[in-house]
Design an enzyme around this catalytic site. Structure first.
Site, mmCIF file in Angstrom:
data_model
loop_
_atom_site.group_PDB
_atom_site.id
_atom_site.type_symbol
_atom_site.label_atom_id
_atom_site.label_comp_id
_atom_site.label_asym_id
_atom_site.label_seq_id
_atom_site.Cartn_x
_atom_site.Cartn_y
_atom_site.Cartn_z
ATOM 1 N N SER A 1 -1.230 8.116 -7.800
ATOM 2 C CA SER A 1 -1.514 9.551 -7.829
ATOM 3 C C SER A 1 -0.800 10.107 -9.062
ATOM 4 C CB SER A 1 -0.980 10.194 -6.549
ATOM 5 O OG SER A 1 -0.957 11.583 -6.714
ATOM 6 N N ASP B 1 3.898 21.321 -4.066
ATOM 7 C CA ASP B 1 2.929 22.178 -4.754
ATOM 8 C C ASP B 1 2.344 23.267 -3.860
ATOM 9 O OD1 ASP B 1 3.374 20.953 -7.132
ATOM 10 O OD2 ASP B 1 1.648 19.608 -7.009
ATOM 11 N N ARG C 1 2.887 24.826 -12.034
ATOM 12 C CA ARG C 1 2.214 25.399 -10.861
ATOM 13 C C ARG C 1 2.114 26.916 -10.857
ATOM 14 N NH1 ARG C 1 0.368 21.278 -11.395
ATOM 15 N NH2 ARG C 1 0.235 19.537 -9.930
ATOM 16 N N ASP D 1 -9.207 15.189 -2.970
ATOM 17 C CA ASP D 1 -8.764 16.303 -2.117
ATOM 18 C C ASP D 1 -9.567 17.575 -2.365
ATOM 19 O OD1 ASP D 1 -6.626 15.064 -0.692
ATOM 20 O OD2 ASP D 1 -5.361 15.189 -2.481
HETATM 21 N N1 ARG Z 1 7.315 15.459 -7.336
HETATM 22 C C1 ARG Z 1 6.987 16.231 -8.498
HETATM 23 C C2 ARG Z 1 7.160 17.690 -8.237
HETATM 24 O O1 ARG Z 1 7.148 18.101 -7.116
HETATM 25 C C3 ARG Z 1 5.647 15.890 -9.114
HETATM 26 C C4 ARG Z 1 4.519 15.530 -8.225
HETATM 27 C C5 ARG Z 1 3.281 15.305 -9.021
HETATM 28 N N2 ARG Z 1 2.147 14.942 -8.246
HETATM 29 C C6 ARG Z 1 1.478 13.769 -8.342
HETATM 30 N N3 ARG Z 1 0.441 13.589 -7.599
HETATM 31 N N4 ARG Z 1 1.875 12.802 -9.136
HETATM 32 O O2 ARG Z 1 7.330 18.466 -9.139
#
Ligand code: ARG
Length: 420
Positions: free
Chosen positions: A179, A130, A101, A22
């Site tokens: 991922s 995110d 984040r 990405d």
């Molecule tokens: N769903 C989780 C959150 O929003 C973590 C997402 C992490 N991303 C990944 N590509 N594994 O906090």
């Protein structure tokens, strides 16, 4: 596509850069589609494994990208340990990605401002959390916020083709099928087969945790000072080191696996897998110590405060005035959360099995079966309390039963009369 960006002389944009697909495709897109003259990549260290920095470094080099690495591990560790004070989990997830984040966003913003950027960009899709967490921080600045993947409606397939066409340095193999998002506090694994809630994950999605139950049972002692873990088995450790140590140790016992359905901010329900050995251990130990030192009322009210805190953390809104106010309550309660908890690693669990504190709201003589009176209160004084206990419920039940009986009586009397 130029309406989002400020294109005044030699415009520069800072991109949150990981070296993954990405963010790699974002580099040429920011120049071509958004007319920036220069893109700088910023990778923020919140405890990712070394390979991720190597990947980012190599990709940046191959792209000819100016690359900045910012160490934010200490700031992030502090944030994680603040979350422990608030027993923070969202639907059972200890919030690793969510807590990281804002820390990452702040660090990138700082570089962007120092470097005279007019724009700031991320490679998040329009489906996840995110994008919202990053932008909550960035939209407080004067920079143009750009989200190429979301704004151009990119798919992974399109990105692969584009990368091949442009001869971009994407390995695509580093992540394998999943991922993955890793930092000090948790490792998240999602995507591909795991998207199906019914798909049972193979053991090899786990990297931080061994299969539970294989290692010999072990106990450790965790010392807290005002709600913050400061030492393991009497050895003081700085926050980053303490978290890393527990990730290794508790992970070797298979502690801290979560397989869950998660409700994202946009309303999507998604299947998530996490590993978080240190977080589980510290959260369990901390709550056990609170159980010893806080009053029943404090514990009950704090549950509500903790819940609100965790929700704001999930949203990436840790700077909200509400969180400041909640922290006021949390910090006041934490003044007493000083002491030691013994935790047993057994069967994939980190189970508190002992707790000690000078602030314990516990009187052995009061609770013991062996003493007759405490502070001038004798056992027999409880008789009056016992007589009253449940009085209102008994009364309410009796009144209701009497009223029913009266109603039934009236009905039979009535029908008898009409027969005559
Ligand atoms: N769903 C989780 C959150 O929003 C973590 C997402 C992490 N991303 C990944 N590509 N594994 O906090």
């Amino acid at each position: 596509m130029t309406d989002q960006s400020d294109t005044t002389d030699q415009s520069k944009v800072a991109l949150a850069f990981s070296g993954g697909l990405d963010t790699t495709v974002c580099v040429p897109l920011l120049e071509e589609e958004y007319d920036y003259d220069e893109v700088i990549g910023v990778t923020v260290d919140v405890g990712q494994p070394a390979e991720e920095f190597d990947e980012a470094e190599e990709t940046a080099e191959a792209l000819g990208l100016d690359h900045y690495v910012v160490d934010a591990k200490d700031a992030f560790a502090d944030q994680c340990l603040d979350a422990v004070k608030a027993n923070a989990t969202y639907q059972g997830y200890p919030l690793g990605t969510a807590l990281a984040r804002p820390v990452i966003a702040e660090a990138i913003l700082e570089v962007a401002e120092d470097e005279g950027c007019t724009g700031i960009a991320h490679g998040c899709t329009g489906k996840g959390n995110d994008q919202l967490r990053f932008e909550a921080v960035w939209r407080d600045s004067d920079l143009a916020v750009i989200a190429p993947v979301r704004e151009l409606g990119l798919t992974r397939e399109w990105e692969m083709e584009y990368a091949a066409e442009k001869d971009l340095p994407v390995e695509g193999g580093n992540e394998g099928d999943w991922s993955i998002d890793t930092n000090l506090w948790s490792r998240s694994v999602e995507g591909d087969d795991l998207e199906d809630p019914g798909y049972v994950p193979p053991e090899d999605i786990y990297e931080w945790t061994e299969t539970p139950g294989q290692k010999e049972i072990e106990t450790i002692e965790i010392t807290f000072e005002e709600g913050k873990p400061v030492a393991i088995d009497g050895e003081e450790m700085p926050s980053v080191q303490l978290i890393e140590y527990l990730n290794d140790l508790a992970g070797s016992h298979g502690v801290g696996r979560t397989d869950m359905m998660e409700d994202r901010m946009l309303g999507l329900k998604v299947r998530e897998n996490y590993e978080h050995p240190a977080a589980t251990t510290l959260l369990n130990a901390h709550e056990a110590l609170e159980g010893l030192v806080l009053t029943e009322e404090e514990r009950a009210f704090k549950k509500q405060v903790d819940q609100q805190w965790a929700e704001k953390a999930y949203e990436g809104l840790i700077s909200a005035p509400l969180v400041d106010a909640l922290d006021g309550f949390v910090d006041t309660t934490q003044k007493k959360v000083t002491g030691t908890v013994t935790v047993k690693f057994e069967g994939g669990q980190a189970r508190p099995v002992g707790r000690e504190s000078d602030y314990a709201v516990y009187s052995e003589s009061a609770a013991s079966f062996n003493t007759e009176s405490v502070d001038g209160i004798a056992q027999s004084d409880a008789t009056g309390v016992a007589k009253y206990h449940g009085f209102q419920s008994r009364l309410a039940n009796k009144v209701a039963a009497d009223a029913e009986a009266k109603k039934a009586e009236l009905l039979t009397d009535g029908s008898g009369e009409s027969e005559e």
